[in-house]
Every structure is written in structure tokens, then in C-alpha cells.
Design an enzyme around this catalytic site. Structure first.
Site, PDB file in Angstrom:
ATOM      1  N   LYS A  32      54.636  49.102  55.022  1.00 15.78           N
ATOM      2  CA  LYS A  32      53.535  49.088  53.612  1.00 15.78           C
ATOM      3  C   LYS A  32      53.170  50.514  53.677  1.00 15.78           C
ATOM      4  O   LYS A  32      52.907  51.166  52.471  1.00 15.78           O
ATOM      5  CB  LYS A  32      52.388  48.132  54.089  1.00 15.78           C
ATOM      6  N   ARG A 525      52.214  44.310  49.696  1.00 16.81           N
ATOM      7  CA  ARG A 525      51.088  43.767  49.955  1.00 16.81           C
ATOM      8  C   ARG A 525      51.239  42.372  50.930  1.00 16.81           C
ATOM      9  O   ARG A 525      52.073  41.738  51.059  1.00 16.81           O
ATOM     10  CB  ARG A 525      50.462  42.825  48.351  1.00 16.81           C
ATOM     11  N   TRP A 571      46.843  28.300  50.877  1.00 17.79           N
ATOM     12  CA  TRP A 571      46.693  29.705  51.518  1.00 17.79           C
ATOM     13  C   TRP A 571      46.257  29.791  52.900  1.00 17.79           C
ATOM     14  O   TRP A 571      45.832  30.631  53.419  1.00 17.79           O
ATOM     15  CB  TRP A 571      45.621  30.458  50.639  1.00 17.79           C
ATOM     16  N   GLU A 675      44.813  29.871  32.785  1.00 15.64           N
ATOM     17  CA  GLU A 675      45.500  31.064  32.498  1.00 15.64           C
ATOM     18  C   GLU A 675      46.289  30.574  31.167  1.00 15.64           C
ATOM     19  O   GLU A 675      47.143  29.856  31.046  1.00 15.64           O
ATOM     20  CB  GLU A 675      46.272  31.551  33.281  1.00 15.64           C
ATOM     21  N   HIS A 704      45.040  40.696  33.917  1.00 16.11           N
ATOM     22  CA  HIS A 704      46.086  41.350  34.999  1.00 16.11           C
ATOM     23  C   HIS A 704      46.343  42.733  34.262  1.00 16.11           C
ATOM     24  O   HIS A 704      47.059  43.559  35.132  1.00 16.11           O
ATOM     25  CB  HIS A 704      47.173  40.523  35.047  1.00 16.11           C
TER      26      HIS A 704
HETATM   27  N1  GLN Z   1      36.724  32.243  41.108  1.00 15.02           N
HETATM   28  C1  GLN Z   1      37.950  33.270  41.575  1.00 15.02           C
HETATM   29  C2  GLN Z   1      37.790  34.449  40.894  1.00 15.02           C
HETATM   30  O1  GLN Z   1      37.154  34.711  40.076  1.00 15.02           O
HETATM   31  C3  GLN Z   1      39.194  32.265  41.131  1.00 15.02           C
HETATM   32  C4  GLN Z   1      40.429  33.537  41.411  1.00 15.02           C
HETATM   33  C5  GLN Z   1      41.957  32.707  41.043  1.00 15.02           C
HETATM   34  O2  GLN Z   1      41.799  32.092  40.132  1.00 15.02           O
HETATM   35  N2  GLN Z   1      42.836  33.144  41.877  1.00 15.02           N
HETATM   36  O3  GLN Z   1      38.156  35.481  41.348  1.00 15.02           O
END
Ligand code: GLN
Ligand code: ZN
Length: 769
Positions: A32, A525, A571, A675, A704
Site C-alpha cells: 500500500k 485500499r 462488512w 444510486e 463519485h
Molecule cells: N449514510 C451513508 C453516507 O452518507 C451511506 C453510505 C453508503 O451508501 N455507502 O455516507
């Protein structure tokens, strides 16, 4: 083929202990630092290469030392193994060709440059590792470049390592690629790839490789129809190569079922199977009596110590049904941390239940020796495993009666709210929002100040009270920003959260954090997933103080912000000693306690994020209904304890929902943000056809990218959305949290978003024409 090598499973030359692959970021994350140093211009390619050489050498040595008689090579990667395969097959996108230096071209494909868009990134099967998606265009001409794998074989052999080169197979490579510029479905190009693999096999033979491992995890999925027939055709062809090493076709992440039988009918010498996610029955049924079988009985993806007695039984039960056996992990140890050594803050019992990569190597070696020489030969290892499992089975933290009683007492009423239309009326009256309400997904920029405060808290130079003041200052700024740009529903900005799962894991009973349990997420990462080891419950309110502070600063409604049970499980490393549905419900109840307390504290809207809903979806169609059932139920448990007038939001990432679309409706949230900025609202059509009738906020711009969308653009995307969903069901929001952006970017983009919402409101009120 007539060559006797094709029929040989002569155990004398078949290995006995191995792994399909290993991590490559380095035990101290050396890669890294080196790679990031190279990108920043701090070190040159030579220095980077030296770090890589050291990592390879150390990991090969470690495997030899563990007692492995076959060592995977070419599992090292500067960024990603799928990208490496694209390079090997000459399939980098043409837009990278302008970069002359091969290493820089490689990184350009991975990360982009000022004028080259990077490859898309997506999850590697159902893991948390992300790979780069190769693009196959109509003009893609495959061409073999075996430089990397040949170099690594050379390095390993020079070190005296029994090297088994590993490459991703043609089926998996194409199944993971995407067609661009109107090209046909990538798998239709399979016959173009076979000659390259035949050529590669010849070169590996010349380089002295006795074995090659060809990874085909796609064979455990339903990603293409008739994968069994395809596997048989491809591996019949490859095993007929004029010169080749012995071939191991390696599957992992699931049960390869009938595809194993297909491979058994080819002339490949060995098949690798995942016996943690897959079943030994499939292996026994597959007709593998003529093959060397690499049995993945040690879990390569989770961190629990193996039940060696049980694993040995499984191995022994396979022996009569296969030609010969090797012991292995179920998949590459890429997905687990390096070693439990150094996790010194864990209590002794806890530490004894764990096996990270290094400990798994020892388990594989012990099993392999026990299989050959008998269990007594490895009595020490078996006794230690048995003792650890015994303490794990009886530890009170894993069986908390208060948690168990609560679960046992649940009834359908606990996951059922009043009908949605009744709630809608109550919420409209309570909230009094304009049509097309504007909001954000939760996080605001994680500034340098925030990070500094967090590390000061950690190393003791800032006390809890001082930390709270700093965070409140951040919250006040974020509230002011939102009022200034004119949003309708505000958030506190999540400054106090390092990570949306870790934040909750740290506050829940039943979890612990590792000190050094890093695993690669993508490129350079790494993440350090929490470990869910025991019964889960909430000690005390986790977010109420922050949210009510934010609400005290404004008259507009503030949304409480929580992470949902599915995402918390996805996660984390999760206990493997009880059905996952039970674990999910425990987490659901802990989150439920928080929603109830938020409501009591006067918070009118609560968002429960489930960005991982899609990624935990099982690889086989037949497993999906059961998953979606527990996933949906745990969410509904988390949100089912509150009054009609409290509005539940959820947020989901990724626009390709496919199979989960019905489950999204099943969550029964009042408002769902999704999204969608990059998929041009296709997601709305999908939701409509699934009969989704609740309120929805398709992301109107892509967070993004640092690019600031204009008000015109956002208006256009709102108009598009209004074509699919009536105004009284539509919310206006970005497509994800804003924590990776800068404050100036966020301010400008949100101003444009609010302006666009105002225009769209006017158009809705007074339709043109
Ligand atoms: N509430 C989280 C944020 O706004 C949602 C993050 C995500 O969708 N991974 O960061
Ligand atoms: Zn998101």
C-alpha cells in the site's frame, strides 16, 4: 489424448498441501505504502519492484515453511488480479494505449488519469474485494502477454519454491468482463481466447511449471446458461494442448455441483473445490475417481479456527471417491488478515478461536499430515483446536439469554408496520414537506479537522468532552450549510463516524475490533472489518445525542442515520456457529432499539442504510429466496417498532438491482434513495415494473466524481425521473453520501440540486403546453 500424462493422477507427483492464493498487500501493508508512494512520485518503479519482490519472497517462504509442497505464484498483484489477466490477454481498453510505460498504463487503467477514464470497479463474487471490470469491445483483439506470470515463476524457482502458477481461466475472465461499444456478450468470444491459453500452457511448460492452477470461480454461479457444457468444452480443449503442465481447475465461493462432473469428463488432472461454501456430496457424486482433488476444508474467507476433527472426517469421506487428495483453504486467503499474532488486546479465549492466514496455513498442513500419517501424528494441533472450540461453545458471551429470549418471543407483528398509505397520511401531516423534497444521503465531507480530532482522541491528546465539542462544531457547520443551500430534510453529516459499520460495531455487545486485521478492499485500499463473535445487543443509545443536537439547531426536520443489519453483517466477519438469519435478527433488534429511542427523542425521520443488500445476494439462484427472506425480515425488525408518523428512509447503492428489486419493496420503507445518476433512471422503470409504489429518491447526480453538475443537468434528470414516477412520490437527492467530496464541491452541487428541484416544482405545478 494418448499421452499418458493426461491419465496420470500418480500421487507421487501430486501435491498434498496448498492454498489457492494468498494476500499481497504485505503483513505491514508495505505494498500500500509503496504503490501510493509511486503514484505520488515519492519512489520510482525500481523501488516499487523491490517492495513487490520482498512481499513475494516472504509469502512464498512462509508457505514452504508451513510445509506446503505446492506454492501458488502469480497471485501477487500491484492492483488487481483481473486487471493482470486483462493485461495477460491483451485486453486493456484502447484509450490506455497512449500511455507508453506498461506500469503506468496498468495504473491508468486502474485509476484513470486526467484524460483516461479508469475501468469500472465491482465486487468480486460475494466478497468485499473489488476488481476492475475488463471491457471487451467489438474490436478487441486478444493477444498473449505472459511476462508477469513467467517472471514470477522464474523468481520462485530461483528461490527453490515448488511453484504452481495461477491464472484466471477464460470462462471466468469473460464472465467478469463487460461488453462495450455494442460488442457481443463477452462469453461469446471464448473460442478467441482458447488458442491464447494453449499458447500460455506451452510457455509455462517451457518455464518448468509442473502444474498450473486455472481459477474458474464462475463455475459456482448461475452467471451463464449451461456452464457445465461450457466447462467441459473449454477444458477438453485446453487439456488437449500439445505441451502443458498438469492442470488444476480451481473453483471457490460455492458449490460447483454438476460442473464438477463436467470437469471430471475432461483430461484435466485436478479439480479444486470449496468445501466450506460447497458440499462434499457434490464431490462424491461427480465421478472424480480419476482426478486429484484439492479439498478446501479450511475456510479461506472467515476468521474462525477450523474444527480439525470434522475437517479430517470430510477429507476421509472423500478419499474413496477421488484419485488423490490435497488439503487446501476454500479460497485464496486474500480475504482474511495476515496473522492473529499481534492481536494482543484480545482476551486469550477470543484469540484462541481465531485463525487468520498464517494460522490457516498451519491448519492445512496439520490436516494434510494427519490424512497421510494419522491423527496422532498431529495430536498437538488437534488437541489445541478441540480445546479452543470447547471454550467457544460454552462462552457466555455467545449465549446471552436476554438476547435469546427476546428473539424467541418475536411475532410477525414485530416486523409489520401499518399499511403504507395510512403511514403516508400521518407523515405528510407531521412533516408538511413541499412536493419533490430535497435531502442528502447522510455524510458530509470528512475534513482534515475531523480526522485530526479522531486521531487525537485515539492517542489521548483530546478527551471525550473536547472531541464532542469538535464534532458538534462540525455538525453546526453542516446544518448551517444545508440551511444556506435550502435543503428541506437535513442530516447531521456523520462527522463522528470513521466508518458506517465500525461505528456501530464498536458500540454493540457481541463485536470486537482487531488491531491489525487489514484486508485488501481494492487497489491500495484496505479495510479492518469488525468481528461479530457473540450475541449482539445494544448497551446504550448510539446516535441519539448527535442527532438531537443537530435537531436543536434548526427548525427543519433532521433525519436520524443508522446502518442496517444486512450491511453490518456484510462488512464484518460473522460468527459461523448459528444460522445467519438468527444473527441478522439480533442485529436487527439492536438497531430497533435505536430507532425507538430516536423517535422518543423527537426525531421525525430515520434512515436505515442498506447499501450492501445487493452484494450479499447468493451466487446461485436457488439460494436467493432464503437470503432475501432473512435480509428483509431483519430490516423490518429494525424499523418495525415505530409510530406511523415517523418516516423510515433507506438508502441502497448500485443501480443494477435485478434480483433484489422485489426485496426492496419488501423492506417496506417509506422512502428509498437509490444510486441512479449513472444508469439514467433505468432503475425507476425496474421499480415500476416490480410494482414498487412507495416514495423514491433516485440519485440525481453522481457524487463519485469531483465534477459539479449544473442545475440544467439536474433538472433534466429530474424531468426524466418525473416521466417514470409521479411527483408526489419523488424525492430529490444525490446518489450517495458526500464524505469523499470537498466542502466547496458539495456546496456548489447542492445549490444546483436545490435550484433544479425548484424549477421542477414549478413545472409540476404548471405543466407546460
Ligand atoms: N449514510 C451513508 C453516507 O452518507 C451511506 C453510505 C453508503 O451508501 N455507502 O455516507
Ligand atoms: Zn450509497
Amino acid at each position: 489424448m494418448s499421452d499418458d500424462r493426461a491419465h496420470s493422477t500418480d500421487t507421487a507427483r501430486a501435491f498434498t498441501a496448498t492454498v489457492p492464493g494468498v494476500a499481497r498487500i504485505g503483513a505491514g501493508r508495505e505494498l500500500k505504502r509503496a504503490v501510493e508512494g509511486y503514484w505520488a512520485g515519492r519512489i520510482d518503479a525500481h523501488a516499487l519492484d523491490q517492495v513487490a519482490t520482498g512481499i513475494k519472497r516472504d509469502s512464498w517462504n512462509q508457505l514452504v515453511q508451513a510445509g506446503f509442497d505446492a506454492v501458488p505464484v502469480n497471485t501477487f498483484s500491484y492492483y488487481d488480479q483481473v486487471l493482470d489477466t486483462a493485461v495477460m490477454l491483451g485486453a486493456l481498453p484502447p484509450r490506455t494505449a497512449s500511455v507508453a510505460d506498461p506500469l503506468d498504463r496498468y495504473f491508468a487503467a486502474a485509476r484513470g488519469t486526467a484524460d483516461i477514464a479508469p475501468l469500472e470497479m465491482t465486487k468480486w463474487f460475494d466478497t468485499n474485494y473489488h476488481y476492475l471490470v475488463p471491457e471487451i469491445g467489438p474490436d478487441t483483439v486478444f493477444a498473449l502477454d505472459a511476462t508477469k506470470v513467467l517472471d514470477e515463476i522464474g523468481q520462485a524457482r530461483a528461490q527453490g519454491v515448488p511453484a504452481r502458477p495461477v491464472v484466471i481461466g477464460p470462462i471466468t475472465f469473460l464472465a467478469l468482463s463487460k461488453a462495450v461499444d455494442g460488442a457481443a456478450e463477452p462469453l461469446s468470444r471464448i473460442d478467441d481466447l482458447l488458442p491464447l491459453y494453449v499458447d500460455l500452457l506451452g510457455r509455462l511448460t517451457q518455464a518448468g511449471a509442473e502444474w498450473v492452477q486455472i481459477d474458474e470461480p464462475t463455475l459456482v454461479t448461475d452467471q451463464a446458461s449451461d456452464l457445465a457444457a461450457l466447462a467441459e468444452r473449454v477444458y477438453t480443449a485446453l487439456s488437449a494442448a500439445p505441451a502443458r503442465p498438469r492442470i488444476l481447475v480451481q473453483t471457490y465461493f460455492g458449490d460447483a455441483a454438476d460442473r464438477l462432473g463436467a470437469l471430471a469428463r475432461t483430461d484435466v488432472e485436478a479439480v479444486g473445490v470449496d468445501l466450506v461454501a460447497g458440499s462434499a456430496d457434490s464431490v462424491r457424486a461427480a465421478g472424480l475417481t480419476g482426478k486429484h482433488v484439492v479439498a478446501g476444508v479450511v475456510d479461506g474467507r472467515n476468521i474462525w479456527r477450523t474444527d480439525l476433527d470434522r475437517a479430517l472426517e470430510t477429507l476421509r469421506s472423500l478419499a474413496p471417491h477421488v484419485g488423490s487428495l490435497a488439503v487446501s483453504t476454500s479460497c485464496s486467503t486474500l480475504h482474511v488478515p495476515y496473522t492473529v499474532r499481534g492481536e494482543s488486546e484480545l482476551d486469550a479465549a477470543l484469540a484462541s478461536w481465531l485463525a487468520f492466514a498464517e494460522e490457516k496455513f498451519a491448519e492445512v498442513a496439520a490436516l494434510s499430515r494427519a490424512l497421510i500419517h494419522g491423527r496422532d501424528d498431529q495430536a498437538g494441533q488437534f488437541d489445541a483446536a478441540r480445546a479452543a472450540l470447547a471454550t467457544r461453545a460454552t462462552d457466555p458471551r455467545l449465549h446471552v439469554s436476554a438476547v435469546r429470549d427476546r428473539l424467541a418471543g418475536l411475532s410477525p407483528a414485530d416486523w409489520t408496520r401499518t399499511p403504507a398509505d395510512v403511514r403516508r397520511q400521518a407523515q405528510d401531516a407531521a412533516l408538511n414537506l413541499p412536493v419533490l423534497p430535497t435531502t442528502t444521503i447522510g455524510s458530509y465531507p470528512q475534513t482534515v479537522e475531523i480526522r485530526k480530532a479522531r486521531s487525537a482522541l485515539r492517542n489521548g491528546t483530546l478527551d471525550a468532552e473536547g472531541y464532542r465539542c469538535r464534532m458538534e462544531r462540525e455538525i453546526a457547520e453542516v446544518i448551517a450549510l444545508q440551511e444556506k443551500v435550502g435543503l428541506d430534510v437535513l442530516v447531521h453529516g456523520e462527522p463522528e463516524r470513521n466508518d458506517m459499520v465500525q461505528y456501530f460495531a464498536e458500540q454493540l455487545d457481541g463485536f470486537f475490533a482487531t488491531a491489525n486485521g487489514w484486508v485488501q478492499s481494492y487497489g491500495s485500499r484496505c479495510v479492518r472489518p469488525p468481528v461479530l463473535f457473540g450475541d449482539v445487543s445494544r448497551r446504550a443509545p448510539m446516535t441519539v445525542g448527535w442527532i438531537t443536537y443537530a435537531q436543536s439547531l434548526t427548525n427543519r426536520p433532521v433525519k436520524g442515520m443508522l446502518t442496517g443489519p444486512v450491511t453490518i453483517l456484510a462488512w464484518s466477519f460473522v460468527r459461523d456457529d448459528q444460522p445467519i438469519a438468527d444473527t441478522a435478527n439480533q442485529v436487527g433488534l439492536a438497531i430497533r432499539d435505536e430507532t425507538v429511542d430516536l423517535e422518543r427523542a423527537g426525531v421525525p425521520i430515520i434512515q436505515v442504510d442498506e447499501p450492501a443488500l445487493r452484494e450479499l445476494l447468493p451466487l446461485r439462484d436457488t439460494d436467493r429466496a432464503a437470503y432475501l427472506d432473512w435480509a428483509v425480515r431483519s430490516f423490518r425488525l429494525a424499523t418495525g417498532g415505530i409510530a406511523d408518523q415517523t418516516q423510515i428512509h433507506t438508502h441502497l447503492c448500485y443501480s443494477e438491482f435485478g434480483e433484489v428489486i422485489g426485496a426492496i419493496a419488501g423492506l417496506d420503507a417509506d422512502v428509498t434513495s437509490i444510486e441512479a445518476a449513472r444508469s439514467h433512471m433505468e432503475v425507476l422503470d425496474d421499480l415500476n415494473s416490480a410494482g414498487f409504489a412507495a416514495q423514491v429518491g433516485p440519485g440525481v447526480y453522481d457524487i463519485h466524481s469531483p465534477r459539479i453538475p449544473s442545475a440544467d443537468e439536474i433538472t433534466e434528470s429530474l424531468r426524466e425521473a418525473l416521466g417514470a414516477v409521479p411527483a408526489d412520490r419523488l424525492w430529490v437527492n444525490p446518489d450517495c453520501g458526500l464524505k469523499t467530496r470537498r466542502t466547496d464541491e458539495v456546496t456548489a452541487a447542492l445549490k444546483h440540486m436545490v435550484a433544479a428541484a425548484h424549477r421542477a416544482r414549478a413545472e409540476v405545478a404548471q405543466p407546460v403546453g
